[in-house]
Design a protein around this motif. Structure first.
Motif, PDB file in Angstrom:
ATOM      1  N   PHE A 132      42.191  42.595  38.607  1.00  0.00           N
ATOM      2  CA  PHE A 132      43.107  42.465  39.738  1.00  0.00           C
ATOM      3  C   PHE A 132      44.538  42.233  39.268  1.00  0.00           C
ATOM      4  N   ILE A 133      44.710  41.504  38.170  1.00  0.00           N
ATOM      5  CA  ILE A 133      46.052  41.188  37.674  1.00  0.00           C
ATOM      6  C   ILE A 133      46.651  42.350  36.894  1.00  0.00           C
ATOM      7  N   VAL A 134      45.845  43.032  36.114  1.00  0.00           N
ATOM      8  CA  VAL A 134      46.381  43.994  35.154  1.00  0.00           C
ATOM      9  C   VAL A 134      46.445  45.416  35.709  1.00  0.00           C
ATOM     10  N   THR A 135      45.917  45.672  36.902  1.00  0.00           N
ATOM     11  CA  THR A 135      45.953  47.022  37.480  1.00  0.00           C
ATOM     12  C   THR A 135      46.607  46.985  38.854  1.00  0.00           C
ATOM     13  N   ASN A 136      47.443  47.994  39.103  1.00  0.00           N
ATOM     14  CA  ASN A 136      48.062  48.173  40.417  1.00  0.00           C
ATOM     15  C   ASN A 136      47.745  49.523  41.035  1.00  0.00           C
ATOM     16  N   ASP A 137      47.416  50.500  40.207  1.00  0.00           N
ATOM     17  CA  ASP A 137      47.098  51.834  40.688  1.00  0.00           C
ATOM     18  C   ASP A 137      45.724  51.831  41.355  1.00  0.00           C
ATOM     19  N   PRO A 138      45.606  52.246  42.631  1.00  0.00           N
ATOM     20  CA  PRO A 138      44.282  52.267  43.282  1.00  0.00           C
ATOM     21  C   PRO A 138      43.272  53.154  42.559  1.00  0.00           C
ATOM     22  N   ALA A 139      43.752  54.180  41.850  1.00  0.00           N
ATOM     23  CA  ALA A 139      42.833  55.067  41.142  1.00  0.00           C
ATOM     24  C   ALA A 139      42.211  54.401  39.922  1.00  0.00           C
ATOM     25  N   LEU A 140      42.771  53.268  39.466  1.00  0.00           N
ATOM     26  CA  LEU A 140      42.256  52.574  38.291  1.00  0.00           C
ATOM     27  C   LEU A 140      41.541  51.274  38.638  1.00  0.00           C
ATOM     28  N   MET A 141      41.463  50.954  39.912  1.00  0.00           N
ATOM     29  CA  MET A 141      40.842  49.698  40.311  1.00  0.00           C
ATOM     30  C   MET A 141      39.344  49.732  40.083  1.00  0.00           C
ATOM     31  N   THR A 142      38.800  48.559  39.771  1.00  0.00           N
ATOM     32  CA  THR A 142      37.353  48.420  39.694  1.00  0.00           C
ATOM     33  C   THR A 142      36.799  48.076  41.074  1.00  0.00           C
ATOM     34  N   LEU A 143      35.488  48.058  41.160  1.00  0.00           N
ATOM     35  CA  LEU A 143      34.862  47.895  42.473  1.00  0.00           C
ATOM     36  C   LEU A 143      35.173  46.546  43.126  1.00  0.00           C
ATOM     37  N   PRO A 144      35.088  45.397  42.441  1.00  0.00           N
ATOM     38  CA  PRO A 144      35.439  44.137  43.113  1.00  0.00           C
ATOM     39  C   PRO A 144      36.882  44.110  43.602  1.00  0.00           C
ATOM     40  N   VAL A 145      37.814  44.640  42.806  1.00  0.00           N
ATOM     41  CA  VAL A 145      39.221  44.662  43.212  1.00  0.00           C
ATOM     42  C   VAL A 145      39.413  45.616  44.384  1.00  0.00           C
ATOM     43  N   GLY A 146      38.779  46.771  44.312  1.00  0.00           N
ATOM     44  CA  GLY A 146      38.917  47.751  45.390  1.00  0.00           C
ATOM     45  C   GLY A 146      38.385  47.243  46.715  1.00  0.00           C
ATOM     46  N   LEU A 147      37.247  46.550  46.676  1.00  0.00           N
ATOM     47  CA  LEU A 147      36.695  46.019  47.923  1.00  0.00           C
ATOM     48  C   LEU A 147      37.617  44.973  48.530  1.00  0.00           C
ATOM     49  N   ALA A 148      38.292  44.189  47.703  1.00  0.00           N
ATOM     50  CA  ALA A 148      39.244  43.200  48.225  1.00  0.00           C
ATOM     51  C   ALA A 148      40.444  43.874  48.870  1.00  0.00           C
ATOM     52  N   THR A 149      40.927  44.969  48.300  1.00  0.00           N
ATOM     53  CA  THR A 149      42.066  45.664  48.899  1.00  0.00           C
ATOM     54  C   THR A 149      41.683  46.347  50.197  1.00  0.00           C
ATOM     55  N   VAL A 150      40.462  46.862  50.273  1.00  0.00           N
ATOM     56  CA  VAL A 150      40.009  47.475  51.530  1.00  0.00           C
ATOM     57  C   VAL A 150      39.966  46.441  52.630  1.00  0.00           C
TER      58      VAL A 150
END
Length: 319
Positions: free
Chosen positions: A256-274
């Motif tokens: 969550f800290i080291v990635t900002n590009d949605p295409a590079l997000m992992t599943l836990p980070v992506g679910l939080a952004t959704v």
């Protein structure tokens, strides 16, 4: 009168002889596993009837309490958004539906995040197992200056919370120009001092006479590690790999800290952004969570015996 030799063996086809042999071996393995399970049950629960019944009933209640939220999440994922937000019953008024899964999969982001998480988890697991095994073998079977100090530092690093290292790790990734890349997500996770300690304990139990016999045959340190120690440590390596894989799959804070590009997000980070971008959509959130947890559930079901064996043989259960 001719006498027939009844002791002469009758030729049997190779396939016909091998098939019953394989079936017999599998049957013997099943019988041995069942006997081991009965022995472990007697050692754990005792031989008295009523205490065993009470303990089993308690375990069933605890398992039901643990499975209840999971069952609720699965049931919610098959509801419509209206029923999930307004109805607190198990049976939805509008009936069961797959529209939440269809909506989640149609956006495509969950599949991309799942692929990113799989790449990260597989690479982290492979590199961590190799590095941890090599370090553990060095601490266990080689003598060098400062070995005890380094081992003490490795054990002490287990006590350091990973959150304390976030700022220096981010600065390090930034100086390398790796921020917002999968490499930045992977590299800080490949150092696992606790896995080094676990593998060292297992390597310490390998008989030294076995390694001495290989040395007499001309095996060097590298060959001892790859050809002798690693095959003997297959069970603990599988257990360590599974634990590392699960940790890398569920890791949220560092990606969550080291990635900002949605295409590079992992599943836990992506679910939080959704959840924050589209508001609280209970059915789709539960569907995304089920899809994200499904690979881990499959891996655990396949390798659960290896996990239990690794815990039993390394003291990971507090023994």
């Amino acid at each position: 009168m001719a006498i027939t030799d009844v002791t002469r063996p009758v030729p049997v086809a190779a396939g016909a002889a091998a098939a019953p042999g394989r079936r017999g071996a599998r049957r013997a393995a099943r019988v041995a596993r069942a006997a081991d399970n009965r022995t472990m049950t007697r050692l754990t629960l005792g031989t008295a009837r009523w205490p065993r019944v009470l303990i089993v009933a308690l375990l069933v209640l605890l398992a039901a309490a643990w499975l209840l939220p999971l069952a609720w999440g699965i049931a919610t994922s098959f509801k419509t958004e209206t029923d999930a937000a307004s109805s607190a019953t198990w049976l939805p008024p509008s009936g069961w539906t797959l529209e939440s899964y269809a909506e989640v999969l149609s956006r495509g982001d969950v599949l991309r995040w799942t692929l990113n998480t799989t790449i990260v988890a597989v690479l982290v697991t492979a590199v961590t197992v190799v590095i941890s095994a090599m370090a553990a073998y060095a601490f266990s079977r080689t003598l060098f200056r400062g070995r005890k100090v380094l081992m003490a530092l490795t054990v002490a690093s287990i006590l350091v919370p990973p959150q304390i290292l976030i700022v220096p790790l981010f600065q390090q990734m930034q100086s390398f120009g790796l921020v917002d890349t999968l490499a930045a997500v992977i590299l800080p996770q490949v150092v696992a001092p606790v896995m080094v300690f676990i593998l060292k304990r297992f390597f310490d139990a390998i008989p030294e006479e076995l390694l001495d016999a290989a040395r007499i045959d001309g095996a060097g340190a590298w060959r001892l590690f790859w050809r002798i120690v690693m095959p003997l440590s297959r069970s603990i390596l599988v257990a360590v790999a599974i634990f590392v894989f699960i940790g890398a799959w569920n890791n949220f804070l560092w990606p969550f800290i080291v990635t900002n590009d949605p295409a590079l997000m992992t599943l836990p980070v992506g679910l939080a952004t959704v959840k924050s971008a589209y508001g609280v959509q209970y059915a789709q959130t539960m569907a995304s969570a089920i899809l994200g947890a499904l690979p881990l559930l499959i891996i655990f079901m396949i390798f659960q015996r290896r996990i239990v064996q690794g815990v039993a043989t390394t003291g990971m259960g507090g023994q």
